[in-house]
Motif scaffolding. Structure first.
Motif, short mmCIF file in Angstrom:
data_model
loop_
_atom_site.label_atom_id
_atom_site.label_comp_id
_atom_site.label_asym_id
_atom_site.label_seq_id
_atom_site.Cartn_x
_atom_site.Cartn_y
_atom_site.Cartn_z
N GLY A 34 33.24 58.92 -103.36
CA GLY A 34 33.72 57.55 -103.26
C GLY A 34 32.62 56.52 -103.28
O GLY A 34 31.47 56.83 -103.60
N TRP A 35 33.03 55.32 -102.91
CA TRP A 35 32.14 54.17 -102.96
C TRP A 35 32.20 53.38 -101.67
O TRP A 35 33.27 53.17 -101.10
N TYR A 36 31.03 52.96 -101.25
CA TYR A 36 30.89 52.04 -100.13
C TYR A 36 30.07 50.86 -100.63
O TYR A 36 29.42 50.94 -101.67
N ARG A 37 30.10 49.78 -99.89
CA ARG A 37 29.29 48.62 -100.29
C ARG A 37 28.71 47.92 -99.07
O ARG A 37 29.24 48.02 -97.97
N GLN A 38 27.61 47.24 -99.33
CA GLN A 38 26.96 46.49 -98.28
C GLN A 38 26.52 45.14 -98.81
O GLN A 38 25.67 45.07 -99.71
N ALA A 39 27.09 44.11 -98.24
CA ALA A 39 26.71 42.74 -98.60
C ALA A 39 25.57 42.29 -97.69
O ALA A 39 25.40 42.83 -96.60
N THR A 49 37.74 55.97 -101.78
CA THR A 49 37.36 57.37 -101.91
C THR A 49 38.46 58.14 -102.63
O THR A 49 39.62 57.71 -102.66
N VAL A 50 38.07 59.28 -103.17
CA VAL A 50 39.03 60.17 -103.84
C VAL A 50 38.61 61.60 -103.56
O VAL A 50 37.43 61.96 -103.69
N THR A 51 39.57 62.42 -103.16
CA THR A 51 39.28 63.82 -102.89
C THR A 51 39.30 64.62 -104.18
O THR A 51 39.81 64.15 -105.22
N VAL A 68 39.81 53.93 -108.09
CA VAL A 68 38.83 55.01 -108.02
C VAL A 68 39.41 56.24 -108.71
O VAL A 68 40.61 56.53 -108.58
N SER A 69 38.57 56.94 -109.44
CA SER A 69 39.00 58.16 -110.13
C SER A 69 37.81 59.10 -110.23
O SER A 69 36.67 58.71 -109.93
N THR A 76 31.77 63.68 -111.34
CA THR A 76 31.58 62.25 -111.56
C THR A 76 32.73 61.46 -110.93
O THR A 76 33.89 61.87 -111.04
N VAL A 77 32.38 60.37 -110.30
CA VAL A 77 33.36 59.47 -109.73
C VAL A 77 33.20 58.10 -110.37
O VAL A 77 32.07 57.69 -110.68
N PHE A 78 34.33 57.43 -110.56
CA PHE A 78 34.33 56.13 -111.20
C PHE A 78 34.98 55.10 -110.28
O PHE A 78 35.82 55.44 -109.44
N LEU A 79 34.58 53.85 -110.47
CA LEU A 79 35.24 52.75 -109.77
C LEU A 79 35.48 51.64 -110.76
O LEU A 79 34.54 50.98 -111.22
N GLN A 80 36.73 51.46 -111.14
CA GLN A 80 37.11 50.37 -112.02
C GLN A 80 37.43 49.16 -111.15
O GLN A 80 38.34 49.22 -110.32
#
Length: 120
Positions: A34-39, A49-51, A68-69, A76-80
């Motif tokens: 998955g993806w996390y972010r920090q501003a 996230t995706v299992t 997310v896919s 590989t994980v993607f975030l559109q």
């Protein structure tokens, strides 16, 4: 295990970006990516996230805009990211984790991060 993210950049509000992250190394098939972010000035937060089974989880702030896919065969994980807003500006980090049942420990790995900047 190494994670390599790509796809960040500078866009205007309302535009889209697609992030990708490839994991390499010895990886348990059953895992969550998955993806996390920090501003700036803020704590790192969950984005999506995706299992490995396809179950997804999203932060409320991105529901309906981000998707997310993953490609299990390619680790590989993607975030559109669609309909981006300035509040989405952050460094986006790729994450991979699984439960090591044999040693009863959680394994977690992070990519270096990719900058996403959304101008108004």
């Amino acid at each position: 295990v190494q994670l390599q993210a790509s796809g960040g950049g500078l866009v205007q509000a309302g535009e889209s970006l697609r992030l990708s992250c490839v994991a390499s190394g010895t990886i348990l098939r059953i895992n969550t990516m998955g993806w996390y972010r920090q501003a700036p000035g803020k704590q790192r937060e969950l984005v999506a996230t995706v299992t490995s089974g396809g179950s997804t989880n999203y932060a409320d702030s991105v529901k309906g805009r981000f998707t997310v896919s993953r490609d299990n065969a390619k680790n590989t994980v993607f975030l559109q990211m669609d309909s981006l807003v300035p509040e989405d500006t952050a460094v986006y980090y790729c994450n991979l984790k699984w439960r090591d049942v044999l040693f009863r420990r959680d394994m977690e790995f992070w990519g270096k991060g990719t900058q996403v900047t959304v101008s108004s």
